[in-house]
Design a protein around this motif. Structure first.
Motif, PDB file in Angstrom:
ATOM      1  N   UNK A  91      27.684  50.907  35.376  1.00 39.79           N
ATOM      2  CA  UNK A  91      28.265  52.253  35.373  1.00 39.79           C
ATOM      3  C   UNK A  91      29.745  52.263  35.731  1.00 39.79           C
ATOM      4  N   UNK A  92      30.231  51.182  36.306  1.00 35.12           N
ATOM      5  CA  UNK A  92      31.637  51.060  36.685  1.00 35.12           C
ATOM      6  C   UNK A  92      32.574  51.064  35.479  1.00 35.12           C
ATOM      7  N   UNK A  93      32.052  50.805  34.271  1.00 32.83           N
ATOM      8  CA  UNK A  93      32.904  50.724  33.086  1.00 32.83           C
ATOM      9  C   UNK A  93      33.632  52.045  32.834  1.00 32.83           C
ATOM     10  N   UNK A  94      33.072  53.170  33.260  1.00 33.51           N
ATOM     11  CA  UNK A  94      33.702  54.460  32.974  1.00 33.51           C
ATOM     12  C   UNK A  94      35.036  54.614  33.692  1.00 33.51           C
ATOM     13  N   UNK A  95      35.317  53.750  34.668  1.00 29.45           N
ATOM     14  CA  UNK A  95      36.587  53.818  35.401  1.00 29.45           C
ATOM     15  C   UNK A  95      37.684  52.991  34.751  1.00 29.45           C
ATOM     16  N   UNK A  96      37.337  52.209  33.733  1.00 25.19           N
ATOM     17  CA  UNK A  96      38.304  51.347  33.051  1.00 25.19           C
ATOM     18  C   UNK A  96      38.472  51.856  31.623  1.00 25.19           C
ATOM     19  N   UNK A  97      39.683  52.213  31.260  1.00 27.49           N
ATOM     20  CA  UNK A  97      39.896  52.909  29.990  1.00 27.49           C
ATOM     21  C   UNK A  97      40.849  52.201  29.047  1.00 27.49           C
ATOM     22  N   UNK A  98      41.293  50.994  29.382  1.00 26.68           N
ATOM     23  CA  UNK A  98      42.217  50.279  28.500  1.00 26.68           C
ATOM     24  C   UNK A  98      41.915  48.790  28.531  1.00 26.68           C
ATOM     25  N   UNK A  99      42.218  48.127  27.413  1.00 29.67           N
ATOM     26  CA  UNK A  99      42.093  46.674  27.405  1.00 29.67           C
ATOM     27  C   UNK A  99      43.192  46.085  28.294  1.00 29.67           C
ATOM     28  N   UNK A 100      42.925  44.918  28.813  1.00 28.23           N
ATOM     29  CA  UNK A 100      43.860  44.281  29.738  1.00 28.23           C
ATOM     30  C   UNK A 100      43.965  42.805  29.419  1.00 28.23           C
ATOM     31  N   UNK A 101      45.080  42.216  29.799  1.00 34.05           N
ATOM     32  CA  UNK A 101      45.227  40.768  29.704  1.00 34.05           C
ATOM     33  C   UNK A 101      44.535  40.124  30.898  1.00 34.05           C
ATOM     34  N   UNK A 139      28.020  40.940  44.138  1.00 27.25           N
ATOM     35  CA  UNK A 139      28.546  41.545  42.914  1.00 27.25           C
ATOM     36  C   UNK A 139      27.846  42.870  42.658  1.00 27.25           C
ATOM     37  N   UNK A 140      28.567  43.752  41.962  1.00 30.29           N
ATOM     38  CA  UNK A 140      27.971  45.024  41.599  1.00 30.29           C
ATOM     39  C   UNK A 140      28.826  46.215  41.946  1.00 30.29           C
ATOM     40  N   UNK A 141      29.572  46.725  40.979  1.00 30.81           N
ATOM     41  CA  UNK A 141      30.292  47.971  41.152  1.00 30.81           C
ATOM     42  C   UNK A 141      31.688  47.864  41.718  1.00 30.81           C
ATOM     43  N   UNK A 142      32.099  46.671  42.164  1.00 33.05           N
ATOM     44  CA  UNK A 142      33.446  46.539  42.711  1.00 33.05           C
ATOM     45  C   UNK A 142      34.464  46.816  41.614  1.00 33.05           C
ATOM     46  N   UNK A 143      35.501  47.604  41.943  1.00 31.86           N
ATOM     47  CA  UNK A 143      36.431  47.994  40.888  1.00 31.86           C
ATOM     48  C   UNK A 143      37.891  48.014  41.283  1.00 31.86           C
ATOM     49  N   UNK A 144      38.189  47.890  42.578  1.00 33.36           N
ATOM     50  CA  UNK A 144      39.579  47.893  43.031  1.00 33.36           C
ATOM     51  C   UNK A 144      39.772  46.812  44.087  1.00 33.36           C
ATOM     52  N   UNK A 145      41.036  46.450  44.292  1.00 34.73           N
ATOM     53  CA  UNK A 145      41.359  45.377  45.225  1.00 34.73           C
ATOM     54  C   UNK A 145      40.873  45.684  46.638  1.00 34.73           C
ATOM     55  N   UNK A 146      40.995  46.935  47.070  1.00 34.03           N
ATOM     56  CA  UNK A 146      40.602  47.276  48.438  1.00 34.03           C
ATOM     57  C   UNK A 146      39.118  47.002  48.669  1.00 34.03           C
ATOM     58  N   UNK A 147      38.284  47.241  47.654  1.00 35.74           N
ATOM     59  CA  UNK A 147      36.855  46.931  47.787  1.00 35.74           C
ATOM     60  C   UNK A 147      36.630  45.427  47.813  1.00 35.74           C
ATOM     61  N   UNK A 148      37.354  44.724  46.970  1.00 35.35           N
ATOM     62  CA  UNK A 148      37.262  43.251  46.934  1.00 35.35           C
ATOM     63  C   UNK A 148      37.583  42.683  48.315  1.00 35.35           C
TER      64      UNK A 148
END
Length: 568
Positions: free
Chosen positions: A458-468, A289-298
Motif C-alpha cells: 500500500x506504500x506505493x500510493x506515496x510514490x508518484x514518479x520514476x527515480x534513478x 521490512x514493510x511500509x517504510x517510505x522515508x529516511x526518518x523511518x529508516x
C-alpha cells in the motif's frame, strides 16, 4: 578498474536490502545492483521464468545456454542452479571489469561514513515460499519425495555456486527443513564458516523461536530473522490478531541475545551428535521490512530497535534501473491511489492479496468475465492443488476450475444474493504464478502478449514518479527526498489503520470496541507503545504522529456503527 578482487560477503556495506517482490519483479535485480554492494532477493517459484531469463541474459552476454525443457530429468532444480550460476558469473564479471565510472558510482551510493571499500558485492539471495510445495504433477501423478516444488527449488540453490542466503517464507515445511540437512554448504566448514545461510521471514517472535529451534535441532543455523509487517507489505497479507510491528520489533530487541544463545546451545548439540566440530557461535542478524517510505523511518528502525538492515521493496518498482517492468505497468503504479491498490481475496492461496486493480492482469481477468470465458488458461500450474471436480489438480483461478464451480453454483438453487456472492468469490481469483511475471516477460519481449499482474504494498500510493538508483538511495539515506504527500501517515500509523480495517472485517467491529476483547486489548497495548515512542521521533514528526494516534484511540472507544463508518 580491471583486475579488482571481489567476493561475496554477508556484511553488505548498505543498511537496506531489496526484498523479493512477486515471482518476477526482482528476477534479475542482482545484475543491476549487486556490483554496488546492494543485496536483493530472487524468487525461485517460477522455474519456467528462470529458464526464459537464463536464455535471455546468456544471449545478451554472448554466452551459450543449452535449453532445459520441462520434461528433462530434474528440470526444475537444474534450471534454478544454472540460472543462479549465470547470475553469479555475470555479477563477478561486472565487478572484475568495473569501469572508473562504476567505481565512482559504487562510492557515491554508499551510506555516509561507510568504509570506501568497493570489493564487497551485494548478496544474490533467493526465496522459497515453503508452503508452495506441489507433490504431484499436472496430471495428478505423485512426484518423487525430493522432486516436490519446494525441495527441488532448494536443491537448485544448494547445488549452485552462490555464497548467499536462502530466504524462507510462509511458515514451517517440516519435509523441506529436514531435507536441508543433506547439503553440506549449510553446515560450518573447517574454518567455521557457512557457505550458504538461512534467513527466516517471520511475523512475530514466537514464530522465529519455534522455527529457529526446529532448524537448530537439525544442525542448521538461522543467520537472519527478517521481520515483515503482516499488512503493510506487498503480496500476501497476514493480518494476525492485532499484533503490531513496533511492539514485535521491541520484543526481538529485548530477547535477541537470549534467542541466539538458546538456539546456539541446540545447534551445538546437533553438530556434536553429527560428529562435527563446533565452531564459535555464528552471528545472527535481525532485519525488518514493510511500509517504510522515508529516511526518518529508516533511521528510527535502525537506531531505536537496533536492527541490522531494512528492506525497501515497493518503492523500487518505480526505479527502472533496478526492477524490470513494462512501461504501462510502471505508469499505472506511478498513478496508483488507495482506490486502485486494494487488499482483495484474489490469490488462489486463500489469503488476502494486495492488488493493483489498474494492472493489465486485472483488466484481462475482467475482460474474460465480460466475454463469458472467466479464468486463466493456467499455463504453469504452480498453484494447482484443488481436486474438487477432477482427479488431476486444478488451480482455483483456472478456466477449467471456474467453469465447473460456476456451473455448480448456478444449479444449486441459491437465493439471488447468495448466488451472486458465491460467484464473486470464484471470479475474483487471479493467476499469480504466471501473470506476476508478465511485467518482466512483456518488457523484455519474451512474451509480448503478457497481461501483467502487480502486487505492490500500500506504500506505493506515496510514490508518484520514476527515480534513478541514486535518487532512491539518497532518499533512503536522507541525502535528498523524493516527493511525498504532505498527509502521508507514519509507517506505524498506517499499519495500525490497516490492522483495524482488517480486524473490523474479519473479527467484527465488536471485537475492537467491546472492553475485555483480546483483540482490542492487544491494539490498546500497541497504541500505548506508540504513544510512548512519540517523543523519540524527529521534532517535526511528533505532532502529526500524536494526532494520528489520538484519532485511533478515539476510534477504539467509538460505538460499533461509528467504527464501521470509520473503517469503511
Amino acid at each position: 578498474m580491471t583486475g579488482t578482487t571481489v567476493s561475496y560477503t554477508p556484511a553488505t556495506p548498505h543498511s537496506f536490502h531489496i526484498p523479493v517482490m512477486g515471482t518476477g519483479f526482482t528476477i534479475d535485480t542482482p545484475l543491476r545492483v549487486a556490483r554496488y554492494g546492494i543485496s536483493s532477493v530472487v524468487s525461485l517459484v517460477d522455474d519456467t521464468l528462470l529458464e526464459h531469463m537464463r536464455q535471455f541474459h546468456a544471449r545478451a552476454n554472448g554466452l551459450s545456454a543449452t535449453p532445459i525443457r520441462t520434461g528433462d530429468p530434474d528440470a526444475r532444480a537444474r534450471r534454478i542452479t544454472q540460472y543462479l550460476d549465470l547470475l553469479s558469473e555475470l555479477v563477478l564479471s561486472q565487478a572484475a571489469t568495473r569501469s572508473a565510472q562504476d567505481h565512482e558510482r559504487y562510492l557515491r551510493l554508499l551510506p555516509d561514513g561507510a568504509a570506501r571499500d568497493v570489493s564487497r558485492l551485494g548478496g544474490i539471495d533467493v526465496n522459497i515460499m515453503t508452503k508452495l510445495d506441489r507433490s504431484v504433477d499436472r496430471q495428478g501423478k505423485p512426484l518423487a519425495h525430493e522432486d516436490s516444488d519446494a525441495l527441488a527449488a532448494f536443491r537448485g540453490f544448494a547445488k549452485s555456486t552462490l555464497q548467499s542466503a536462502m530466504v524462507l517464507s510462509a511458515g514451517i515445511n517440516r519435509k523441506l527443513y529436514e531435507y536441508m540437512a543433506q547439503f553440506s554448504d549449510f553446515f560450518p566448514d573447517a574454518d567455521g564458516a557457512l557457505r550458504k545461510t538461512i534467513t527466516l521471514k517471520v511475523s512475530d517472535y514466537r514464530s522465529a523461536a519455534v522455527q529457529g529451534k526446529f532448524l537448530a535441532r537439525l544442525g542448521i543455523w538461522v543467520s537472519e530473522f527478517r521481520i515483515e509487517s503482516g499488512l503493510n507489505c506487498g503480496g500476501h497479507a497476514f493480518g494476525g490478531s492485532g499484533e503490531l510491528m513496533g511492539p514485535i520489533l521491541a520484543m526481538f530487541q529485548e530477547r535477541r541475545d537470549s534467542l541466539r544463545t538458546e538456539l546456539g546451545e541446540v545447534w551445538a548439540k546437533a553438530l556434536r551428535d553429527r560428529g562435527m566440530t563446533v565452531p564459535p557461535l555464528p552471528s545472527q542478524s535481525i532485519t525488518a521490512q514493510g511500509g517504510v517510505g522515508i529516511h526518518q523511518e529508516h533511521r528510527l528502525l535502525l537506531e531505536e530497535f537496533s536492527l541490522d538492515r531494512i528492506g525497501w521493496g515497493t518503492p523500487f518498482l518505480l526505479v527502472p534501473e533496478v526492477v524490470t517492468l513494462d512501461d504501462a505497468t510502471r505508469e499505472a503504479l506511478a498513478q496508483s491511489t488507495e482506490e486502485t491498490v486494494q487488499l482483495k481475496h484474489s490469490s488462489p492461496l486463500g489469503l488476502p492479496f494486495w492488488t493493483l486493480r489498474s494492472s493489465g492482469g486485472e483488466q484481462a481477468r475482467r475482460d474474460r468475465i465480460a466475454a463469458g470465458s472467466p479464468g486463466s488458461p493456467c499455463p504453469k500450474g504452480h498453484l494447482a492443488d484443488n481436486r474438487e471436480f477432477t482427479e488431476h489438480p486444478l488451480c482455483v483461478a483456472s478456466r477449467s476450475y471456474q467453469a465447473k464451480k460456476l456451473a455448480e453454483i448456478d444449479f444449486a438453487g441459491l437465493p439471488l444474493a447468495e448466488r451472486d456472492l458465491a460467484r464473486s468469490g470464484v471470479l475474483q481469483k487471479s493467476c499469480i504464478c504466471h501473470d506476476l511475471s508478465g511485467a518482466v516477460t512483456k518488457a523484455l519481449a519474451i512474451d509480448p502478449q503478457a497481461t501483467p499482474l502487480v502486487c505492490p504494498g500500500p506504500n506505493i500510493v506515496n510514490f508518484s514518479k520514476t527515480a534513478t538508483l541514486e535518487e532512491m538511495v539518497d532518499h533512503i539515506y536522507g541525502r535528498a527526498a523524493l516527493p511525498m504527500p504532505l498527509d502521508r501517515p507514519h509507517m506505524f500509523v498506517r499499519e495500525f489503520q490497516l490492522a483495524m480495517e482488517h480486524l473490523a472485517r474479519t473479527e467484527g467491529v465488536a471485537a475492537l470496541t467491546t472492553p475485555g476483547q483480546p483483540v482490542r486489548q492487544t491494539l490498546l497495548e500497541g497504541l500505548a507503545f506508540y504513544e510512548a515512542l512519540t517523543e523519540k521521533l524527529p521534532t517535526e514528526s511528533q505532532q502529526p504522529f500524536a494526532e494520528h494516534l489520538r484519532r485511533i484511540r478515539q476510534q477504539l472507544h467509538q460505538t460499533a456503527p461509528e467504527m464501521v463508518a470509520a473503517t469503511a
